[in-house]
Motif scaffolding. Structure first.
Motif, PDB file in Angstrom:
ATOM      1  N   GLY A  46       7.998  -6.500  -3.124  1.00 65.09           N
ATOM      2  CA  GLY A  46       6.561  -6.811  -2.791  1.00 65.09           C
ATOM      3  C   GLY A  46       5.601  -6.586  -3.737  1.00 65.09           C
ATOM      4  N   VAL A  47       4.350  -7.029  -3.329  1.00 67.64           N
ATOM      5  CA  VAL A  47       3.158  -7.050  -4.307  1.00 67.64           C
ATOM      6  C   VAL A  47       2.928  -5.484  -4.498  1.00 67.64           C
ATOM      7  CG1 VAL A  47       2.211  -9.032  -3.587  1.00 67.64           C
ATOM      8  CG2 VAL A  47       1.547  -6.920  -2.391  1.00 67.64           C
ATOM      9  N   THR A  48       2.011  -5.170  -5.537  1.00 65.92           N
ATOM     10  CA  THR A  48       1.534  -4.192  -5.755  1.00 65.92           C
ATOM     11  C   THR A  48       0.217  -3.834  -5.755  1.00 65.92           C
ATOM     12  OG1 THR A  48       1.254  -4.832  -8.406  1.00 65.92           O
ATOM     13  CG2 THR A  48       3.362  -3.945  -7.632  1.00 65.92           C
ATOM     14  N   GLY A  49      -0.396  -2.527  -5.771  1.00 67.59           N
ATOM     15  CA  GLY A  49      -1.983  -2.433  -5.742  1.00 67.59           C
ATOM     16  C   GLY A  49      -2.187  -1.265  -4.610  1.00 67.59           C
ATOM     17  N   ASP A  50      -3.422  -1.224  -4.445  1.00 66.58           N
ATOM     18  CA  ASP A  50      -3.980  -0.249  -3.486  1.00 66.58           C
ATOM     19  C   ASP A  50      -3.888  -0.990  -2.032  1.00 66.58           C
ATOM     20  OD1 ASP A  50      -4.495   1.817  -5.160  1.00 66.58           O
ATOM     21  OD2 ASP A  50      -6.764   1.161  -5.543  1.00 66.58           O
ATOM     22  N   ALA A  51      -3.602  -0.120  -1.010  1.00 69.45           N
ATOM     23  CA  ALA A  51      -3.504  -0.450   0.395  1.00 69.45           C
ATOM     24  C   ALA A  51      -3.371   0.474   1.181  1.00 69.45           C
ATOM     25  CB  ALA A  51      -1.948  -1.219   0.483  1.00 69.45           C
ATOM     26  N   ILE A  52      -3.730   0.039   2.564  1.00 64.38           N
ATOM     27  CA  ILE A  52      -3.656   1.122   3.451  1.00 64.38           C
ATOM     28  C   ILE A  52      -2.476   0.960   4.548  1.00 64.38           C
ATOM     29  CG2 ILE A  52      -6.058   1.551   3.798  1.00 64.38           C
ATOM     30  CD1 ILE A  52      -6.394  -0.325   6.057  1.00 64.38           C
TER      31      ILE A  52
ATOM     32  N   GLU B 233      -0.389   3.302  -2.389  1.00 62.81           N
ATOM     33  CA  GLU B 233      -0.308   2.478  -3.648  1.00 62.81           C
ATOM     34  C   GLU B 233       0.909   1.980  -3.510  1.00 62.81           C
ATOM     35  OE1 GLU B 233      -0.313   2.565  -8.680  1.00 62.81           O
ATOM     36  OE2 GLU B 233      -0.259   4.457  -7.232  1.00 62.81           O
ATOM     37  N   LEU B 234       0.738   0.556  -3.347  1.00 58.90           N
ATOM     38  CA  LEU B 234       2.258  -0.154  -3.555  1.00 58.90           C
ATOM     39  C   LEU B 234       2.732  -0.371  -4.946  1.00 58.90           C
ATOM     40  CD1 LEU B 234       1.059  -3.307  -1.234  1.00 58.90           C
ATOM     41  CD2 LEU B 234       2.527  -1.030  -0.484  1.00 58.90           C
ATOM     42  N   VAL B 235       3.854  -0.158  -5.077  1.00 56.96           N
ATOM     43  CA  VAL B 235       4.449  -0.049  -6.485  1.00 56.96           C
ATOM     44  C   VAL B 235       5.739  -0.863  -6.662  1.00 56.96           C
ATOM     45  CG1 VAL B 235       3.565   2.354  -6.807  1.00 56.96           C
ATOM     46  CG2 VAL B 235       6.009   2.052  -6.052  1.00 56.96           C
ATOM     47  N   GLU B 236       6.179  -1.229  -7.780  1.00 57.53           N
ATOM     48  CA  GLU B 236       7.359  -1.857  -8.002  1.00 57.53           C
ATOM     49  C   GLU B 236       8.716  -1.126  -7.941  1.00 57.53           C
ATOM     50  OE1 GLU B 236       7.754  -4.086 -11.773  1.00 57.53           O
ATOM     51  OE2 GLU B 236       5.698  -4.481 -11.939  1.00 57.53           O
ATOM     52  N   GLN B 237       9.559  -1.872  -7.370  1.00 57.85           N
ATOM     53  CA  GLN B 237      10.879  -0.976  -7.065  1.00 57.85           C
ATOM     54  C   GLN B 237      11.222  -0.610  -8.636  1.00 57.85           C
ATOM     55  OE1 GLN B 237      12.517  -4.219  -3.933  1.00 57.85           O
ATOM     56  NE2 GLN B 237      13.732  -3.497  -5.696  1.00 57.85           N
ATOM     57  N   PRO B 238      11.923   0.796  -8.548  1.00 60.53           N
ATOM     58  CA  PRO B 238      12.387   1.199  -9.799  1.00 60.53           C
ATOM     59  C   PRO B 238      13.467   0.721 -10.052  1.00 60.53           C
ATOM     60  CG  PRO B 238      12.652   2.711  -8.038  1.00 60.53           C
ATOM     61  CD  PRO B 238      11.894   1.662  -7.451  1.00 60.53           C
ATOM     62  N   LYS B 239      14.389   0.134  -9.185  1.00 61.26           N
ATOM     63  CA  LYS B 239      15.871  -0.686  -9.381  1.00 61.26           C
ATOM     64  C   LYS B 239      15.804  -1.768  -8.727  1.00 61.26           C
ATOM     65  CE  LYS B 239      17.890   3.886 -11.096  1.00 61.26           C
ATOM     66  NZ  LYS B 239      18.999   4.589 -10.826  1.00 61.26           N
ATOM     67  N   PRO B 240      16.446  -2.869  -9.091  1.00 63.97           N
ATOM     68  CA  PRO B 240      17.089  -3.765  -8.210  1.00 63.97           C
ATOM     69  C   PRO B 240      17.936  -3.471  -6.967  1.00 63.97           C
ATOM     70  CG  PRO B 240      17.628  -4.334 -10.404  1.00 63.97           C
ATOM     71  CD  PRO B 240      17.144  -2.908 -10.357  1.00 63.97           C
TER      72      PRO B 240
END
Length: 199
Positions: free
Chosen positions: A89-95, A114-121
């Motif tokens: 998924g995308v990253t950034g602020d969200a609700i 806050e949408l974030v990157e996956q820490p691992k595959p």
């Protein structure tokens, strides 16, 4: 959902209707809005995250890169192996918003995340995946969601804000509970546990 039709998982008509309304509200804005389901948690102390996903029905607008079409067994329903979109998924602020039936009225719960990157595959989870961090913290965010009666079916939007949802709640006369950076443990106790506080 790409056509603005709400998806109702397991017959959840409320989230289907709510998704359609919020997607219409978000039209002409840049970003992503659509159905998602709470899936599991990463409970690494101090780095807690939530993983949201679903078997097949996550809008491609949430994809950070071009989605892959993969065919895998579903394991339920007795159908042929379905094709599904697989992406991070995308990253950034969200609700994150949901609509719950309180018996004598409906309640909207809207939380800042806050949408974030996956820490691992995640090669063994061949579906669309969205990871996020609760605001103001994992403890307060998840407690507020649960105390308010939050469902595991929700709408996530990077386009809409709490102010947009507050306007919708006012126009429809719907109860609204919000959770965000301004939410404290004291707020949870005052709002969600009034009977306990009187003891």
């Amino acid at each position: 959902m790409a056509k603005g039709v709400g998806f109702g998982p397991e017959g959840d008509y409320k989230i289907s209707a709510f998704s359609a309304v919020l997607m219409k509200m978000a039209e002409a804005r840049h970003g992503a809005t659509g159905f998602i389901e709470d899936y599991t948690y990463d409970l690494t102390p101090g780095k807690e995250l939530e993983l949201a996903s679903h078997m097949l029905e996550v809008p491609a607008s949430f994809a950070r890169n071009k989605p892959e079409i993969q065919v895998h067994p579903l394991g339920i329903g007795g159908k042929e192996d379905p094709a599904r979109l697989v992406f991070d998924g995308v990253t950034g602020d969200a609700i994150q918003c949901t609509l719950v039936d309180m018996g004598d009225h409906f309640r909207i719960i809207c939380a800042d995340i806050e949408l974030v990157e996956q820490p691992k595959p995640m090669p063994k989870l061949p579906v669309a995946r969205i990871m996020y961090r609760h605001k103001p913290s994992f403890q307060i965010g998840t407690a507020g969601w649960c105390y308010a009666g939050g469902a595991h079916h929700a709408v996530v939007s990077t386009e809409l804000t709490r102010s947009d949802i507050a306007m919708f709640a006012r126009l429809t006369g719907t109860e609204l509970v919000t959770i965000g950076d301004d939410t404290t443990e004291e707020d949870l106790q005052k709002f969600f546990m009034p009977d306990f506080n009187k003891r």
